[in-house]
Scaffold this active site. Structure first.
Site, PDB file in Angstrom:
ATOM      1  N   LYS A 157      18.385  64.052  42.937  1.00  0.00           N
ATOM      2  CA  LYS A 157      17.755  65.008  42.028  1.00  0.00           C
ATOM      3  C   LYS A 157      16.867  64.296  41.000  1.00  0.00           C
ATOM      4  O   LYS A 157      16.734  63.080  41.035  1.00  0.00           O
ATOM      5  CB  LYS A 157      18.841  65.860  41.354  1.00  0.00           C
ATOM      6  CG  LYS A 157      19.683  66.638  42.361  1.00  0.00           C
ATOM      7  CD  LYS A 157      18.833  67.536  43.256  1.00  0.00           C
ATOM      8  CE  LYS A 157      19.654  68.433  44.166  1.00  0.00           C
ATOM      9  NZ  LYS A 157      20.275  67.752  45.310  1.00  0.00           N
TER      10      LYS A 157
HETATM   11  C1  LIG Z   1      19.150  73.946  45.672  1.00  0.00           C
HETATM   12  C2  LIG Z   1      20.457  73.254  45.494  1.00  0.00           C
HETATM   13  N1  LIG Z   1      21.410  73.840  44.762  1.00  0.00           N
HETATM   14  C3  LIG Z   1      22.608  73.250  44.553  1.00  0.00           C
HETATM   15  C4  LIG Z   1      22.886  72.019  45.097  1.00  0.00           C
HETATM   16  C5  LIG Z   1      24.258  71.413  44.898  1.00  0.00           C
HETATM   17  O1  LIG Z   1      24.172  70.255  44.117  1.00  0.00           O
HETATM   18  P1  LIG Z   1      25.440  69.266  43.983  1.00  0.00           P
HETATM   19  O2  LIG Z   1      25.307  68.262  45.092  1.00  0.00           O
HETATM   20  O3  LIG Z   1      25.267  68.632  42.628  1.00  0.00           O
HETATM   21  O4  LIG Z   1      26.653  70.069  44.082  1.00  0.00           O
HETATM   22  C6  LIG Z   1      21.927  71.373  45.852  1.00  0.00           C
HETATM   23  C7  LIG Z   1      22.227  70.050  46.435  1.00  0.00           C
HETATM   24  O5  LIG Z   1      21.461  69.462  47.147  1.00  0.00           O
HETATM   25  C8  LIG Z   1      20.681  71.994  46.040  1.00  0.00           C
HETATM   26  O6  LIG Z   1      19.733  71.400  46.784  1.00  0.00           O
END
Ligand SMILES: Cc1ncc(COP(=O)(O)O)c(C=O)c1O
Length: 374
Positions: A180
């Site tokens: 991210k």
């Molecule tokens: C659009 C989106 N939302 C939520 C998430 C979930 O993130 P996390 O890995 O921090 O749980 C991701 C993970 O890639 C994502 O791409």
């Protein structure tokens, strides 16, 4: 190898982590508070609470909003599995709608058409390069008394009418996974509305434990275990300070992608924002012209991999996952999402990439496309 995504971790951050490890206080403590304060400052002073992932953030946000059995949550079929999973885990029914083919944003007309008496929340995912129209989204949600959980995992640093994502709206969730805009190894955060909600999140992220005046503890509802350790928060604090620099690097790389892809190869590109309109770029996704290619997406990806270039797929259609189909969804329900899911290709993009790397990716894409269309 040209990595598809990944963090930039400088020596000062690594040294900072070593200091936290030496301090003896390695789980949630003062660095989490500092991280939350810095995130709150980024979000125009709104309260922010850190958790262990965006997945945890969405789970906690749904619990905070009191969503469960018998409730419906409207979301976009074009998103990451997390959104579907957390709605189902909460006991609610996922109600999918389609996205715009170009921006990939949730289709708000379809949301309006699907809102009903059981609708308790809307979860839109913001896409790099083009945010969901927040004015229209909140006007709709307020008209129907629905909560909003903005999945802002991909867009920390983007701005809406000059204001930061998270600085406006209802509940907003971020991800600090290494792919991210900033990372805390794993990590996430929830922006909420005021001290009461912040306190409630603190309880929800730590077993549901409440401290009683006599020094004992009680649990009135089942909380989770989602508190972020200080080691992670220490990284997050350092990364957040670098966010503007990382976003500038990403923007320059994306400009190069736009320049190189303008003519060749013939892929559909994301919308190119006007200068200075405040969009952050977590990913650069193109749609392959499969109808005119004698190569599958898998073969195209393999051709890039053979030249040391890693790519991704963002994302598979949620309604066509085995879990999504359990709610009665079928191929053809959401043509834009399905077209994207079949053709999308995520190219390498991260703050450690160089313009020469983007050129190498574009050269490899052009060569593979020549072969695919020969
Ligand atoms: C659009 C989106 N939302 C939520 C998430 C979930 O993130 P996390 O890995 O921090 O749980 C991701 C993970 O890639 C994502 O791409």
């Amino acid at each position: 190898m040209i990595k598809f995504a990944g963090p930039v971790l400088d020596e000062a951050t690594i040294e900072g982590v070593a200091d936290v490890l030496r301090s003896g206080h390695i789980t949630s403590g003062p660095w989490v508070e500092r991280f939350e304060a810095a995130l709150s400052a980024h979000c125009e002073g709104r309260p922010v609470r850190a958790v262990t992932s965006a997945t945890a953030a969405i789970e906690v946000a749904l619990q905070l909003a009191g969503i469960g059995e018998g409730d419906e949550v409207i979301t976009c079929a074009e998103s990451f599995f997390t959104v579907l999973n957390m709605i189902v885990k909460a006991g609610a029914k996922p109600v999918f709608v389609d996205c715009d083919l170009v921006t990939r944003s949730i289709d708000l007309d379809q949301v309006a058409a699907r809102i009903g008496p059981r609708t308790r929340a809307i979860i839109p995912t913001h896409w790099p390069g083009s945010l969901v129209d927040l004015d229209a989204l909140y006007a709709l949600a307020e008209r129907h008394g629905a909560r909003v959980i903005e999945d802002a995992a991909l867009v920390l640093g983007s701005r809406w009418n000059g204001r930061p994502v998270g600085g406006v709206g209802d509940l907003v969730t971020f991800s600090f996974h290494p792919n991210k805009n900033i990372t805390s190894i794993e990590g996430g955060a929830i922006v909420c509305n005021g001290a009461d909600e912040a306190r409630r999140i603190e309880t929800l992220r730590f077993h549901g434990i409440e401290r009683l005046p006599d020094g004992t503890r009680d649990v009135a509802f089942p909380g989770g275990k989602f508190n972020l350790p200080d080691v992670n928060a220490r990284i997050g604090v350092a990364q957040l300070a670098q966010l503007p620099a990382y976003l500038a690097t990403r923007r320059a790389l994306v400009e190069r992608y736009f320049e190189r892809f303008r003519t060749t190869p013939a892929c559909a590109l994301p919308p190119q924002p006007r200068d200075g309109d405040g969009q952050s770029w977590n990913m650069f996704c193109v749609l392959l012209p499969l109808d005119t290619m004698r190569m599958s997406r898998k073969e195209f990806r393999d051709a890039l991999a053979a030249r040391g270039i890693a790519t991704g797929i963002s994302y598979e259609a949620l309604h066509l996952s085995t879990l999504g189909r359990r709610f009665g969804y079928r191929p053809g329900d959401f043509p834009n999402t399905e077209r994207i899911a079949e053709r999308t290709l995520t190219l390498p993009l991260h703050a450690g990439l160089r313009v020469e790397d983007v050129d190498a990716v574009c050269d490899a894409c052009a060569d593979a496309m020549d072969r695919a269309r020969a």
